[in-house]
Enzyme design. Structure first.
Site: not given
Ligand code: CMC
Length: 426
Positions: A303, A360
């Site tokens: 998140h 989720d």
């Molecule tokens: N699986 C694998 N790696 C992950 C995941 C995941 N679900 N989430 C984050 N990471 C890794 C990402 O690859 C990155 O690694 P590195 O630092 O080595 O490059 C690090 O963790 C930080 O991730 P980020 O993408 O920079 O973080 P963000 O804050 O931009 O993204 C997120 C947040 C929710 C989009 C992401 O965690 C994600 O894609 N999760 C899966 C999709 C999901 O479950 N979304 C629902 C969110 S909760 C409901 C809502 O409010 O919408």
């Protein structure tokens, strides 16, 4: 701490006001930064930008705290109802019994949509995603309610459009599902509560058990608001141009659909199904999502704000066990989800990045047990999030001197090119 921050730019020092929120969070107010220094801030993805002040929702991602209007999510999930919580986020206080009754009756009175909307739903292909049907019909409502499309709505009109959309989104959602199944629409039954009526309109089952209705109600409460997430920010962005409320809410639906946001609940179920069908062990699957050459992620994990357990996920996990037990459902996907969670929470990759299950991860398993099909999961999220979108829109348009949202950028393209006639280009 001083209520000013000092920024040193070469030999110039500027003082910027520090704004303190009601929970003590600090922000540097950069409103005048460009005028005073020529600098703007750069923050891709708004990782560290407070785009507005808001009194609706507080969340602390480090401590895993979520409150609507000062009420903890745990207390609301246990004691409140979806419509009472909706009233709370709109009006900033819990309703009296009579206020709640009037509010519920007004929502229930919007139990239908114009004939043209029904015709439009029927014109979609049966395999259209219900989010496409929902989004297009939300904006299409603007074609039928011209008064409510005025640039500035009166307080009475705002109150009315809030209850109208709370009623009509439910109708469109149920009709979108009925159409996808090739079934006739079922008219709402005003004697049923909001959730039972929705299930009735979707499935034709009028004897929805109390447990099922309550479980759905709790899921909707957990989704009501989540401060400046992608869809809510989209609602504020679109609404800030004084676009009508129907177009504004449709933008929220669109932003929510993406798999990194609300679309994740559908993606989680598809991921669990894939693990089940392929027979992959959890470690092999996790190795794939950790691989930087792969674009797949562990859906339902991670998140932007929570760097600790998502408090909604904790409630949902407990509810999931209890709903499945009450309904006598044994779902192998729940075992897979629990197994994946356990392995991921011990894995250095997820630990070091503070990736925990989010709202989720388990919600889809409950929806499935309640008989709600996978492609309706994100629609359910939209139904739950609607009050948050409306409350944040209301708050924004009522703030004195609110401005159109218009971020700056830093240009990184070519600075001077010469036009070459097309016949001379190689
Ligand atoms: N699986 C694998 N790696 C992950 C995941 C995941 N679900 N989430 C984050 N990471 C890794 C990402 O690859 C990155 O690694 P590195 O630092 O080595 O490059 C690090 O963790 C930080 O991730 P980020 O993408 O920079 O973080 P963000 O804050 O931009 O993204 C997120 C947040 C929710 C989009 C992401 O965690 C994600 O894609 N999760 C899966 C999709 C999901 O479950 N979304 C629902 C969110 S909760 C409901 C809502 O409010 O919408």
């Amino acid at each position: 701490m001083s209520d000013k921050a000092k920024l040193v730019l070469g030999d110039k020092t500027v003082e910027l006001p520090v704004f303190t929120g009601s929970e003590g969070e600090k922000a540097i107010d950069i409103t005048k930064l460009r005028a005073e220094t020529g600098f703007v801030t750069l923050d891709s993805g708004y990782m560290n930008t407070g785009a507005c002040t808001s009194a609706v929702t507080f969340l602390d991602g480090e401590l895993g705290i979520l409150k609507y209007r000062g009420h903890s999510i745990e207390e609301l999930a246990e004691k409140s109802s979806f419509l009472e919580t909706s009233y709370l986020v709109f009006y900033g206080k819990l309703p009296t019994a009579s206020e709640l009754k009037v509010f519920e009756e007004k929502i229930a009175s919007y139990n239908d949509v114009p004939e043209g909307i029904k015709t439009m739903i029927k014109a979609f292909p049966k395999d259209a995603h219900p989010m496409a049907v929902l989004s297009s019909n939300m904006v299409s409502l603007s074609a039928y309610y011209h008064d409510l499309c005025a640039q500035d709505l009166t307080p009475a009109q705002k109150d009315e459009v809030i209850v109208q959309l709370m009623g009509q989104l439910k109708v469109v959602a149920a009709y979108a599902y009925r159409h996808s199944q090739g079934l006739e629409f079922i008219k709402s039954d005003g004697s049923l509560d909001y959730c039972s009526d929705f299930i009735y309109m979707m499935t034709g089952n009028k004897n929805v058990s109390k447990e099922v209705a309550k479980a759905l109600d709790v899921l909707l409460i957990l989704h009501v608001d989540h401060e400046q997430n992608c869809s809510t920010s989209s609602v504020r962005m679109v609404g800030s141009s004084k676009a009508n409320i129907f177009a504004t809410i449709s933008a929220g639906v669109d932003a929510l659909w993406g798999p990194l946001h609300g679309g994740a609940n559908q993606a989680v179920l598809e991921m669990l199904e894939e693990i089940k069908n392929s027979g992959k062990d959890y470690k092999t699957f996790l190795a794939e999502v950790k691989d930087k050459n792969s674009s797949s992620r562990l859906m339902g994990f991670g998140h932007r704000v929570y760097k600790n357990f998502d408090p909604r996920a904790k409630i949902i996990k407990v509810a999931c066990d209890s709903v499945l037990k009450t309904l006598g459902v044994k779902d192998p996907l729940l075992d897979i989800a629990k197994g994946l969670e356990e392995v991921a929470l011990r894995d250095e990759y997820f630990v070091s990045r503070k990736l925990y299950p989010n709202v989720d991860f388990y919600s889809g398993i409950i929806y499935r047990a309640l008989g709600i099909p996978t492609n309706m999961f994100t629609v359910m999220f939209a139904m739950g999030r609607l009050p948050g979108w409306l409350a944040q829109w209301k708050e924004m348009v009522e703030q004195s001197g609110f401005k159109i949202c218009r971020p700056r950028q830093i240009f990184t393209g070519d600075t001077k090119n010469t036009y070459i006639e097309i016949k001379s280009r190689s």
